[in-house]
Design a protein around this motif. Structure first.
Motif, short mmCIF file in Angstrom:
data_model
loop_
_atom_site.label_atom_id
_atom_site.label_comp_id
_atom_site.label_asym_id
_atom_site.label_seq_id
_atom_site.Cartn_x
_atom_site.Cartn_y
_atom_site.Cartn_z
N VAL A 53 0.83 -1.20 0.00
CA VAL A 53 0.00 0.00 0.00
C VAL A 53 0.87 1.25 0.00
O VAL A 53 1.99 1.27 0.50
CB VAL A 53 -0.96 0.04 1.20
N SER A 54 0.30 2.29 -0.58
CA SER A 54 0.92 3.62 -0.57
C SER A 54 -0.08 4.60 0.02
O SER A 54 -1.27 4.56 -0.32
CB SER A 54 1.30 4.05 -1.99
N LYS A 55 0.41 5.47 0.88
CA LYS A 55 -0.45 6.52 1.45
C LYS A 55 -0.05 7.90 0.95
O LYS A 55 -0.56 8.91 1.44
CB LYS A 55 -0.40 6.44 2.98
N ASP A 56 0.87 7.93 -0.02
CA ASP A 56 1.32 9.22 -0.57
C ASP A 56 1.19 9.27 -2.09
O ASP A 56 2.02 9.82 -2.79
CB ASP A 56 2.76 9.51 -0.14
N GLY A 57 0.12 8.65 -2.59
CA GLY A 57 -0.15 8.75 -4.02
C GLY A 57 0.76 7.91 -4.89
O GLY A 57 0.89 8.21 -6.08
N GLY A 58 1.38 6.87 -4.35
CA GLY A 58 2.17 5.96 -5.15
C GLY A 58 3.66 6.23 -5.17
O GLY A 58 4.40 5.54 -5.86
N ARG A 59 4.12 7.19 -4.39
CA ARG A 59 5.57 7.50 -4.38
C ARG A 59 6.36 6.51 -3.53
O ARG A 59 7.53 6.24 -3.82
CB ARG A 59 5.81 8.93 -3.92
#
Length: 202
Positions: free
Chosen positions: A94-100
């Motif tokens: 999972v990413s919580k920063d838009g995929g960065r």
């Protein structure tokens, strides 16, 4: 169709520019979130290294290696919280920063539906996985919902459990597991794909 083909070409080009070391390897766009974002698999026979590509923001992030495609319906309008389950449901990236950046998420121990053993639904029982409003929702044939917390707090989005397991878990002090939705939120005007797809002959 022409617009879609152009989008796929642009996304793969973005991957080659950002990650030139992969220029000689086989690439497939296995999922489109919309016009500008996609999952690209680098490998053979639908297994390999998975990248999240954002063409508008001009970046590509390696998500994980040894990726197998989950085959159940996958509906993902969320843009900040990106959740990609493993095909056997042993966990997520999972990413919580838009995929960065991406990290590992899990089903909470003891967080399964009461009638079934184990912490997560069986793959054969999954009706759909929907990520909307920065929360992930699994719907099963038994009409159970496995979901992540509301999107705030230190571990938001990293722990999934069955909705009917919330009362028996020690979560009374965690505000992001209070007043959870009791159904999968409706998704309107979604322009992305509804399944991951891959050509196994490549």
């Amino acid at each position: 169709m022409k617009r879609l083909a152009k989008g796929l070409t642009t996304l793969v080009f973005c991957l080659l520019v950002v990650m030139p070391a992969y220029a000689e390897l086989d690439r497939q766009v296995i999922y489109l979130f919309g016009d500008d974002r996609a999952l690209v698999l680098v490998g053979n026979k639908c297994q390999g290294t998975l990248f999240y590509v954002d063409n508008k923001q001009k970046f590509a992030t390696q998500v994980t290696t040894g990726f197998d495609l989950p085959l159940f319906p996958f509906i993902h309008p969320s843009k900040q919280y990106i959740a990609i389950p493993y095909s056997d449901l042993s966990g997520f990236r999972v990413s919580k920063d838009g995929g960065r950046t991406f990290e590992r998420a899990r089903f909470l121990p003891g967080g399964g539906a009461e009638e079934f053993k184990g912490n997560h639904p069986l793959v054969k029982d999954v009706v759909s996985f929907t990520v909307v409003g920065d929360q992930g929702f699994f719907l099963t044939k038994q009409n159970y919902i496995y979901l992540s917390s509301k999107p705030f707090g230190e571990r938001w989005g990293l722990d999934y459990l069955a909705l009917n397991a919330v009362p028996r878990k020690t979560l009374s002090s965690e505000e992001n597991f209070q007043n959870l939705p009791t159904s999968v939120p409706e998704v309107k005007d979604y322009k992305g794909w509804t399944h991951m797809q891959c050509d196994p002959t490549r």
